[in-house]
Enzyme design. Structure first.
Site, PDB file in Angstrom:
ATOM      1  N   GLU A  36      35.587  14.774  35.317  1.00 57.39           N
ATOM      2  CA  GLU A  36      35.873  15.543  36.550  1.00 57.39           C
ATOM      3  C   GLU A  36      36.830  15.489  37.599  1.00 57.39           C
ATOM      4  OE1 GLU A  36      33.978  18.007  36.830  1.00 57.39           O
ATOM      5  OE2 GLU A  36      32.107  17.833  35.607  1.00 57.39           O
ATOM      6  N   TYR A 119      32.056  18.528  45.175  1.00 50.92           N
ATOM      7  CA  TYR A 119      31.927  19.008  43.734  1.00 50.92           C
ATOM      8  C   TYR A 119      31.540  17.820  42.781  1.00 50.92           C
ATOM      9  CZ  TYR A 119      33.075  20.336  39.221  1.00 50.92           C
ATOM     10  OH  TYR A 119      32.882  20.313  37.752  1.00 50.92           O
ATOM     11  N   ASP A 137      31.846  25.029  42.081  1.00 52.58           N
ATOM     12  CA  ASP A 137      33.399  24.827  41.766  1.00 52.58           C
ATOM     13  C   ASP A 137      33.847  26.323  42.152  1.00 52.58           C
ATOM     14  OD1 ASP A 137      33.051  26.461  39.608  1.00 52.58           O
ATOM     15  OD2 ASP A 137      34.500  25.201  38.643  1.00 52.58           O
ATOM     16  N   CYS A 192      34.622  35.894  33.942  1.00 50.14           N
ATOM     17  CA  CYS A 192      34.935  36.418  35.126  1.00 50.14           C
ATOM     18  C   CYS A 192      36.035  35.862  35.963  1.00 50.14           C
ATOM     19  CB  CYS A 192      33.517  36.265  35.888  1.00 50.14           C
ATOM     20  SG  CYS A 192      33.270  37.036  37.591  1.00 50.14           S
ATOM     21  N   CYS A 199      35.091  42.313  32.424  1.00 44.32           N
ATOM     22  CA  CYS A 199      33.744  42.932  32.828  1.00 44.32           C
ATOM     23  C   CYS A 199      33.148  43.400  31.639  1.00 44.32           C
ATOM     24  CB  CYS A 199      33.810  43.896  33.917  1.00 44.32           C
ATOM     25  SG  CYS A 199      34.310  43.306  35.572  1.00 44.32           S
ATOM     26  N   CYS A 202      31.085  40.968  29.923  1.00 43.98           N
ATOM     27  CA  CYS A 202      30.473  40.316  30.660  1.00 43.98           C
ATOM     28  C   CYS A 202      28.675  40.348  30.437  1.00 43.98           C
ATOM     29  CB  CYS A 202      30.456  40.696  32.301  1.00 43.98           C
ATOM     30  SG  CYS A 202      29.547  39.430  33.312  1.00 43.98           S
ATOM     31  N   CYS A 208      25.615  42.900  38.280  1.00 40.80           N
ATOM     32  CA  CYS A 208      26.729  42.437  39.124  1.00 40.80           C
ATOM     33  C   CYS A 208      26.757  43.400  40.315  1.00 40.80           C
ATOM     34  CB  CYS A 208      27.999  42.417  38.230  1.00 40.80           C
ATOM     35  SG  CYS A 208      29.531  42.071  39.392  1.00 40.80           S
TER      36      CYS A 208
END
Length: 289
Positions: A36, A119, A137, A192, A199, A202, A208
DNA sequence: AAGCCGTGGCT
DNA sequence: TAGCCAAGGCT
């Protein structure tokens, strides 16, 4: 018992998640913490080789805390933002001294570690320990902005609002919640996308709100533009740090002078590095801490 | 709280 | 090409 959006994204994730080191079974909490830190503002593909080398060399916080911070900075090499290496070393010291060498599990203790913010603290609590918290995030914020709010881009970050938005989507079940935290990030990272969202591929295009609205262009406040790197103070700092990393003896003031012609800018950069603890002045020149 | 902090790949 | 962007955090 779960938000339809989360349910669909999780189903997609189970089939499409990338095989990343920190998702392997038995990956340590320390490994998650290191990953991280490295992933802060740095793409996954660049992080992976650094992460593997790092964990081979320092398999536990105690191992890292046992060496000088400069070793961490040198191993960090060209990953960028070398303060992260310094902070990770400091966090390893804190973990060793305060937590008996075990990466803490609660968000509050994690937040007290140097370099760990909203985060990273939640990411460790969730991905390393499986606890139930919202993790937000930049990818998640974009997914929520589009799918939930019907906006092309997220509004400027606001922890209370962002965490609340995510909480509203999160299952009561720890495992489903953990999966969705990872899945929302994954969707933002590979489908995304900020520039050119895919899309057509997706899994939640039918849910959406942004797609339903015809994918309108973003009309909100512009994000502040990142300053040009070429010729910036950051550039000069980067040159000096590269010199310090490459040297095994002190780098003289004269050698640093050769790195950049503008004396005022050079002095500002060097003073900044010293103030940050990334460079230390000795009798014969500058060295890593 | 807006600005600062590396580096490299992509378009 | 030059700008944009990348699993943020600190001051």
């Amino acid at each position: 018992m779960q938000h339809p959006l989360a349910s669909a994204v999780n189903a997609w994730y189970r089939e499409n998640a990338r095989d990343l080191p920190w998702r392997r079974d038995g990956f340590s909490a320390w490994g998650v913490l290191v990953s991280e830190f490295m992933l802060q503002q740095t793409p996954v593909a660049r992080v992976i080789p650094y992460l593997e080398r790092w964990l081979e060399r320092w398999p536990s916080p105690r191992d890292l805390a046992a060496v000088p911070a400069g070793e961490a900075v040198r191993e960090w090499a060209n990953l960028g933002y070398p303060r992260r290496a310094l902070w990770l070393h400091r966090a390893a010291e804190q973990i060793t001294e305060v937590h008996g060498g075990v990466v803490p599990r609660d968000v509050e203790s994690l937040l007290a570690l140097k370099g760990v913010g909203d985060y990273t603290a939640r990411a460790v609590a969730v991905f390393a320990y499986g606890d139930r918290h919202p993790v937000v995030d930049t990818n998640t914020r974009r997914v929520i902005a589009r799918a939930v709010h019907g906006m092309g881009e997220p509004a400027p970050p606001s922890a209370p609002r962002d965490l609340g938005d995510m909480e509203a989507l999160l299952s009561d079940d720890d495992i489903e919640a953990r999966t969705f935290n990872a899945a929302a990030m994954e969707l933002g990272a590979i489908v995304c996308l900020a520039r050119s969202p895919r899309c057509a591929e997706c899994p939640v295009r039918g849910l959406c709100r942004w797609v339903a609205a015809g994918a309108p262009a973003y009309a909100g406040p512009r994000k502040s533009i990142q300053k040009r790197y070429e010729g910036s103070d950051r550039h000069v700092r980067g040159l000096i740090m590269a010199e310090l990393r490459a040297a095994d003896i002190p780098v003289t003031a004269q050698e640093i002078t050769r790195l950049w012609p503008d004396a005022a800018q050079r002095d500002r950069a060097l003073a900044g590095l010293v103030a940050d603890g990334l460079a230390v002045e000795t009798g014969s020149g500058y060295v890593l801490p």
